[in-house]
Design an enzyme around this catalytic site. Structure first.
Site, short mmCIF file in Angstrom:
data_model
loop_
_atom_site.label_atom_id
_atom_site.label_comp_id
_atom_site.label_asym_id
_atom_site.label_seq_id
_atom_site.Cartn_x
_atom_site.Cartn_y
_atom_site.Cartn_z
N LYS A 105 0.88 -1.15 0.03
CA LYS A 105 -0.24 -0.13 0.03
C LYS A 105 0.92 1.15 0.14
CE LYS A 105 -4.27 0.50 2.64
NZ LYS A 105 -4.88 0.57 4.05
C1 E4P Z 1 -8.20 1.31 4.26
O1 E4P Z 1 -7.57 0.81 3.67
C2 E4P Z 1 -8.03 2.18 5.58
O2 E4P Z 1 -7.39 1.19 6.34
C3 E4P Z 1 -9.20 2.43 6.43
O3 E4P Z 1 -10.55 1.99 5.67
C4 E4P Z 1 -9.36 3.65 6.81
O4 E4P Z 1 -10.61 3.69 7.53
P1 E4P Z 1 -10.82 5.03 8.46
O5 E4P Z 1 -11.46 6.17 8.09
O6 E4P Z 1 -12.01 4.64 9.53
O7 E4P Z 1 -9.62 5.18 9.68
#
Ligand code: E4P
Length: 217
Positions: free
Chosen positions: A83
């Site tokens: 990522k």
């Molecule tokens: C996605 O890959 C992220 O880890 C995640 O969905 C972020 O979500 P949040 O806005 O609840 O932190």
């Protein structure tokens, strides 16, 4: 639609996998920090548990650092998807890693033009954060609609991975729009199993059955 668990908690993930509905996992530095311990060992255990794509995010902020860290993360397990945060370094690193055959998830996406650039450099997944957009009074789902349209128009193979999901309605809308993946906190996946009419209906079926058995006896 694929369902991923958005978590760094191995026990939570292991509790959901036997249901047969989980296709992968996403993590981020905040989630792994919350899990504590050795993050690489945790990622390996998650990969072995889910046997599907597991996103692991780089913390380097420059192109070469992202590429180097991405290669190291990809070496943990064949299921790792690297990522990278959206931005010039992330886009450049994504292109290089993708050329090497490493799958990349471009994260922290908040506009359809960002998603377009991620697709152009060969991202396997793009992660638009719908909940965080809703939090600032901007429609997260309108963004999903735009990205799905743009990718369809040009037949990009990048999968739209709806992230920052806050509840079941986000999943309903993502499905109607044709998004490829929803990544959900464990609590949201648990919520998909609950419906009061199912509970009431089952209680009534069982009560009627018991009553009939009593009448026969
Ligand atoms: C996605 O890959 C992220 O880890 C995640 O969905 C972020 O979500 P949040 O806005 O609840 O932190």
């Amino acid at each position: 639609m694929k369902l991923f668990v958005d978590s760094g908690n191995v026990a939570d993930i292991a509790g959901l996998v036997p249901l047969g509905i989980i296709d992968g996992v996403t993590t981020n530095p905040s989630l792994l920090a919350k899990a504590g311990g050795d993050s690489r060992a945790i990622l390996k255990e998650i990969c072995q548990t889910v046997q599907g794509p597991v996103s692991a995010e780089v913390v380097a902020t420059d192109v070469n650092g992202m590429i180097q860290e991405g290669r190291e993360l990809a070496g943990i397990d064949e299921h790792i998807v690297v990522k990278v945060p959206f931005g010039k370094p992330g886009v450049q690193a994504c292109g290089k890693l993708a050329d090497e055959g490493i799958r990349v998830n471009v994260t922290l996406v908040f506009s359809s033009t960002q998603a377009l650039l991620a697709a152009k450099v060969g991202a396997t997944f793009v992660s638009p954060f719908v909940g965080r957009l809703d939090d600032v009074a901007t429609s997260g789902m309108e963004l999903i609609s735009q990205i799905v349209d743009i990718y369809d128009n040009y037949e990009f193979s990048t999968e739209v991975l709806v992230a920052s999901i806050r509840g079941p309605l986000h999943i309903v809308e993502a499905g109607r729009l044709g998004a490829d993946v929803c990544t959900c906190p464990p609590a949201v996946i648990e919520a998909l199993f609950r419906h009061p009419l199912t509970d009431i209906g089952l209680a009534k079926f069982l009560a009627d059955w018991e009553k009939a058995q009593g009448a026969k006896g």
